[in-house]
Design a protein around this motif. Structure first.
Motif, PDB file in Angstrom:
ATOM      1  N   ASP A  83       0.799  -1.225   0.000  1.00 17.04           N
ATOM      2  CA  ASP A  83       0.000   0.000   0.000  1.00 17.04           C
ATOM      3  C   ASP A  83       0.830   1.273   0.000  1.00 17.04           C
ATOM      4  OD1 ASP A  83      -2.450   1.417   0.036  1.00 17.04           O
ATOM      5  OD2 ASP A  83      -2.365   1.574   2.212  1.00 17.04           O
ATOM      6  N   THR A  84       2.002   1.269   0.642  1.00 19.55           N
ATOM      7  CA  THR A  84       2.817   2.483   0.746  1.00 19.55           C
ATOM      8  C   THR A  84       4.272   2.185   0.414  1.00 19.55           C
ATOM      9  OG1 THR A  84       3.390   2.199   3.079  1.00 19.55           O
ATOM     10  CG2 THR A  84       1.313   3.380   2.598  1.00 19.55           C
ATOM     11  N   ILE A  85       4.998   3.210   0.059  1.00 17.36           N
ATOM     12  CA  ILE A  85       6.424   3.067  -0.215  1.00 17.36           C
ATOM     13  C   ILE A  85       7.177   2.698   1.064  1.00 17.36           C
ATOM     14  CG2 ILE A  85       6.998   5.527   0.078  1.00 17.36           C
ATOM     15  CD1 ILE A  85       8.381   3.274  -2.740  1.00 17.36           C
ATOM     16  N   MET A 126       5.789  -4.995  -4.634  1.00 16.03           N
ATOM     17  CA  MET A 126       5.797  -3.750  -5.399  1.00 16.03           C
ATOM     18  C   MET A 126       4.840  -2.721  -4.820  1.00 16.03           C
ATOM     19  SD  MET A 126       2.628  -3.982  -7.019  1.00 16.03           S
ATOM     20  CE  MET A 126       2.753  -2.743  -8.266  1.00 16.03           C
ATOM     21  N   TRP A 127       5.177  -1.465  -5.111  1.00 14.90           N
ATOM     22  CA  TRP A 127       4.317  -0.339  -4.779  1.00 14.90           C
ATOM     23  C   TRP A 127       4.072   0.424  -6.070  1.00 14.90           C
ATOM     24  CZ3 TRP A 127       5.256   5.048  -5.043  1.00 14.90           C
ATOM     25  CH2 TRP A 127       4.220   5.833  -4.492  1.00 14.90           C
ATOM     26  N   MET A 128       2.840   0.820  -6.305  1.00 16.96           N
ATOM     27  CA  MET A 128       2.464   1.510  -7.531  1.00 16.96           C
ATOM     28  C   MET A 128       2.241   2.995  -7.270  1.00 16.96           C
ATOM     29  SD  MET A 128      -0.565   0.572 -10.288  1.00 16.96           S
ATOM     30  CE  MET A 128      -0.632  -1.040  -9.581  1.00 16.96           C
ATOM     31  N   LEU A 129       2.780   3.830  -8.158  1.00 20.83           N
ATOM     32  CA  LEU A 129       2.543   5.269  -8.073  1.00 20.83           C
ATOM     33  C   LEU A 129       1.046   5.550  -8.179  1.00 20.83           C
ATOM     34  CD1 LEU A 129       5.612   5.358  -8.822  1.00 20.83           C
ATOM     35  CD2 LEU A 129       5.057   7.282 -10.295  1.00 20.83           C
ATOM     36  N   PRO A 130       0.599   6.662  -7.621  1.00 22.47           N
ATOM     37  CA  PRO A 130      -0.796   7.062  -7.857  1.00 22.47           C
ATOM     38  C   PRO A 130      -1.053   7.150  -9.363  1.00 22.47           C
ATOM     39  CG  PRO A 130       0.218   8.458  -6.193  1.00 22.47           C
ATOM     40  CD  PRO A 130       1.322   7.629  -6.790  1.00 22.47           C
ATOM     41  N   ARG A 131      -2.181   6.696  -9.786  1.00 29.97           N
ATOM     42  CA  ARG A 131      -2.516   6.607 -11.219  1.00 29.97           C
ATOM     43  C   ARG A 131      -2.266   7.911 -11.973  1.00 29.97           C
ATOM     44  NH1 ARG A 131      -3.087   6.162 -15.766  1.00 29.97           N
ATOM     45  NH2 ARG A 131      -4.529   4.936 -17.009  1.00 29.97           N
ATOM     46  N   ALA A 153      11.411   9.658   0.138  1.00 32.96           N
ATOM     47  CA  ALA A 153      11.300  11.101   0.362  1.00 32.96           C
ATOM     48  C   ALA A 153      10.157  11.697  -0.466  1.00 32.96           C
ATOM     49  CB  ALA A 153      12.625  11.790   0.028  1.00 32.96           C
ATOM     50  N   ARG A 154       9.992  11.219  -1.684  1.00 32.07           N
ATOM     51  CA  ARG A 154       8.974  11.785  -2.573  1.00 32.07           C
ATOM     52  C   ARG A 154       7.564  11.297  -2.249  1.00 32.07           C
ATOM     53  NH1 ARG A 154       8.332  11.449  -9.146  1.00 32.07           N
ATOM     54  NH2 ARG A 154       6.575  12.862  -9.213  1.00 32.07           N
ATOM     55  N   TRP A 155       7.405  10.011  -1.908  1.00 28.02           N
ATOM     56  CA  TRP A 155       6.076   9.414  -1.824  1.00 28.02           C
ATOM     57  C   TRP A 155       5.652   9.024  -0.417  1.00 28.02           C
ATOM     58  CZ3 TRP A 155       3.488  10.337  -5.998  1.00 28.02           C
ATOM     59  CH2 TRP A 155       4.138  10.406  -7.228  1.00 28.02           C
ATOM     60  N   SER A 156       6.373   9.444   0.584  1.00 30.29           N
ATOM     61  CA  SER A 156       6.057   9.069   1.961  1.00 30.29           C
ATOM     62  C   SER A 156       4.601   9.385   2.304  1.00 30.29           C
ATOM     63  CB  SER A 156       6.984   9.811   2.928  1.00 30.29           C
ATOM     64  OG  SER A 156       6.679   9.463   4.255  1.00 30.29           O
ATOM     65  N   GLY A 157       3.922   8.406   2.888  1.00 26.39           N
ATOM     66  CA  GLY A 157       2.544   8.595   3.341  1.00 26.39           C
ATOM     67  C   GLY A 157       1.489   8.444   2.270  1.00 26.39           C
ATOM     68  N   VAL A 158       1.882   8.133   1.030  1.00 29.11           N
ATOM     69  CA  VAL A 158       0.915   8.014  -0.063  1.00 29.11           C
ATOM     70  C   VAL A 158       0.465   6.561  -0.191  1.00 29.11           C
ATOM     71  CG1 VAL A 158       0.532   8.297  -2.543  1.00 29.11           C
ATOM     72  CG2 VAL A 158       1.930   9.960  -1.289  1.00 29.11           C
ATOM     73  N   SER A 159      -0.823   6.345   0.016  1.00 24.85           N
ATOM     74  CA  SER A 159      -1.430   5.015  -0.067  1.00 24.85           C
ATOM     75  C   SER A 159      -2.024   4.824  -1.452  1.00 24.85           C
ATOM     76  CB  SER A 159      -2.529   4.919   0.998  1.00 24.85           C
ATOM     77  OG  SER A 159      -3.255   3.745   0.850  1.00 24.85           O
TER      78      SER A 159
END
Length: 174
Positions: A83-85, A126-131, A153-159
């Motif tokens: 779900d998260t990085i 794997m973790w997927m970037l937001p669409r 650093a870039r995607w912290s906290g992004v589910s």
């Protein structure tokens, strides 16, 4: 008319030692045993956040079974989405501690680490970037070095995995 599945429901692996494989997947992935079938020397495992009956089946075939041939015809690997990085970084630590870590890469829209179970069955976490951030990777899947600290650093906290539910609610879970 083509068959139109929703998603892969589960995978099944042949393993040489059922108990060893069960210990690996329950320890490293935190899976729980959903069912055992002693007549088939099998167990069925569920991921901790899954609404599925089982996500992985293991069938013990014994130590005399033919070994997996790297690069041979057949399954290459299973990919498990996180779900998260941060979960990806933690997974790398867990795999390293278990002696199961084999590498990492960026595929543009996805960031991946790789491992192998005791029988050499490969898997990807794997973790997927937001669409909306796929951009140039909409129709590309490069294999590039993964700079996990920069991605943290870039995607912290992004589910991005969304909610898995037992029933289809019609909600957009992306």
């Amino acid at each position: 008319m083509p068959v139109s599945p929703v998603r892969l429901n589960h995978a099944v692996l042949f393993v040489t030692d059922l108990d060893r494989a069960e210990r690996f997947y329950t320890h490293v992935f935190g899976m729980e045993v959903a069912a055992r079938e002693p007549r088939a020397n099998a167990c069925f495992l569920r991921l901790p956040r899954s609404g599925n009956h089982h996500d992985l089946g293991l069938f013990g075939v014994g130590a005399d079974a033919a070994p997996k041939v790297p690069g041979g015809v057949g399954l290459y690997h299973l990919a498990w989405q996180l779900d998260t990085i941060e979960e990806l970084a933690e997974a790398r630590r867990t795999l390293t501690d278990a002696g199961a870590y084999t590498g990492q890469s960026s595929h543009g829209a996805t960031k991946s680490i790789y491992g192998a179970d005791p029988d050499g069955n490969e898997f990807e976490l794997m973790w997927m970037l937001p669409r909306q951030h796929w951009g140039e990777y909409e129709n590309a899947a490069p294999v590039e070095p993964l700079e996990l600290d920069a991605e943290l650093a870039r995607w912290s906290g992004v589910s991005t995995a969304g909610r898995i539910t037992a029933t289809n609610t019609g909600e957009d879970n992306s």
